[in-house]
Design an enzyme around this catalytic site. Structure first.
Site, PDB file in Angstrom:
ATOM      1  N   LEU A  46      15.300 -68.633-102.323  1.00  0.00           N
ATOM      2  CA  LEU A  46      16.295 -68.695-103.392  1.00  0.00           C
ATOM      3  C   LEU A  46      17.331 -67.611-103.132  1.00  0.00           C
ATOM      4  O   LEU A  46      16.974 -66.484-102.756  1.00  0.00           O
ATOM      5  CB  LEU A  46      15.651 -68.451-104.761  1.00  0.00           C
ATOM      6  CG  LEU A  46      14.997 -69.632-105.479  1.00  0.00           C
ATOM      7  CD1 LEU A  46      14.353 -69.161-106.770  1.00  0.00           C
ATOM      8  CD2 LEU A  46      15.992 -70.741-105.762  1.00  0.00           C
ATOM      9  N   ASP A  47      18.614 -67.925-103.344  1.00  0.00           N
ATOM     10  CA  ASP A  47      19.658 -66.909-103.218  1.00  0.00           C
ATOM     11  C   ASP A  47      19.383 -65.768-104.190  1.00  0.00           C
ATOM     12  O   ASP A  47      18.770 -65.978-105.245  1.00  0.00           O
ATOM     13  CB  ASP A  47      21.033 -67.512-103.514  1.00  0.00           C
ATOM     14  CG  ASP A  47      21.500 -68.462-102.414  1.00  0.00           C
ATOM     15  OD1 ASP A  47      21.028 -68.331-101.276  1.00  0.00           O
ATOM     16  OD2 ASP A  47      22.334 -69.346-102.721  1.00  0.00           O
ATOM     17  N   PRO A  48      19.840 -64.561-103.870  1.00  0.00           N
ATOM     18  CA  PRO A  48      19.568 -63.407-104.740  1.00  0.00           C
ATOM     19  C   PRO A  48      19.936 -63.620-106.202  1.00  0.00           C
ATOM     20  O   PRO A  48      19.193 -63.206-107.096  1.00  0.00           O
ATOM     21  CB  PRO A  48      20.413 -62.290-104.113  1.00  0.00           C
ATOM     22  CG  PRO A  48      20.450 -62.644-102.662  1.00  0.00           C
ATOM     23  CD  PRO A  48      20.520 -64.144-102.622  1.00  0.00           C
TER      24      PRO A  48
END
Length: 301
Positions: A46-48
């Site tokens: 997952l992106d930050p």
């Protein structure tokens, strides 16, 4: 001889409700620390700034990670219309603007082109490798890069809300390797108004649902305590998409040694990938051939 890894021999899946602001790797490291586990990994980055389901595997469950990575996943995300950014999300710089705002009907009419088997170009700020280097690193260095389109299966993409003219909320179910940021970018382009992801939440991943996720606050509070083990889910849940076979005790002994082992009759086809269990516990994953499972992964209990 390499150093022996410290920590507990503990296996299972932990469903984390990832908060914004942390990388997936940072969450995995925190989980490994909290359980004092020897080994941990996650199934699907997952992106930050994204939130929601991050499925973390401990110990022997890491051998089932590929099956969760390949499973369908669902997202709820908000697209900011009228702006394109260099990262295709709200963290980047705005590189184009438009005063055009499509109607709800126009948005709904544009969605079918993103369903089924599609080709998708990943964001330039992504972990895709180009000549051995991550695309985001090259992009940060100001290099002009061109990423090849990749196949993606999109099972569902629906409009669920339109809070105002500038924003639209969508839900998407897709297969492995999908970039929600690319969907937002390409939808904005198709509508002639530009677009980027403002916020993103993964609601489920394979058999794991966000409602069952543990928060990092709870993880911190219960770290290193025996009660935390109660949040672990069996490694067998990572095999939910594969057929299950039951093996004999003799077959289990052979499988544990990496050899083909006898399994009870089933409707699994010759050569099909499956997993074998004894008393409900996974023994091995492999391919079924003529009454035996030929193991490719063996679980050490």
């Amino acid at each position: 001889m390499g150093r022996k890894r410290k920590g507990r021999d503990i296996s299972g899946w932990l469903v984390v409700d990832k908060p914004a602001g942390l990388t997936s790797t940072a969450v995995v490291n925190k989980v490994r620390w909290a359980f004092d586990a020897k080994k941990a990994g996650h199934a699907g980055t997952l992106d930050p700034e994204a939130t929601g389901v991050l499925a973390v595997a401990l110990g022997e469950a890491t051998k089932t990670v590929p099956y969760i990575t390949d499973a369908l996943k669902a997202y709820t995300f908000t697209v900011r219309l009228g702006q394109a950014t260099n990262t295709d999300d709200a963290e980047g710089e705005v590189i184009a603007r438009s005063a055009t705002r499509p109607s709800d009907d126009e948005i709904v009419a544009a969605l079918p082109q993103f369903l089924g088997d599609i080709m998708q170009v990943p964001p330039k700020f992504s972990a895709v490798k180009i000549d051995g280097q991550r695309a985001y690193k090259l992009a940060r260095d100001g290099e002009e890069i061109e990423l090849a389109a990749r196949p993606l299966w999109v099972e569902e993409l629906i409009l669920v809300d339109r809070p105002d003219d500038d924003h639209v909320v969508l839900e998407m179910t897709c297969g492995k390797g999908g970039y929600v940021r690319s969907i937002a970018r390409d939808l904005g382009a198709a509508l002639g108004c530009h677009g980027h992801v403002k916020c993103l939440r993964r609601t489920w991943s394979g058999p794991f649902d966000v409602e069952d996720g543990i928060s990092l606050e709870t993880l911190d509070e219960m770290a290193k305590s025996p009660d935390l083990d109660g949040y672990l889910r069996p490694l067998e849940e990572g095999l939910a998409d594969l057929p299950q076979l039951t093996c004999t005790p003799e077959g289990a002994a052979k499988l544990r040694n990496g050899n083909p082992g006898m399994v009870l009759a089933s409707d699994v086809e010759y050569g099909e990938e499956a997993w074998a269990s004894l008393d409900g516990l996974a023994i091995a994953v492999g391919h079924y051939k003529s009454g035996e499972l030929h193991p490719s992964r063996v679980f050490v209990r």
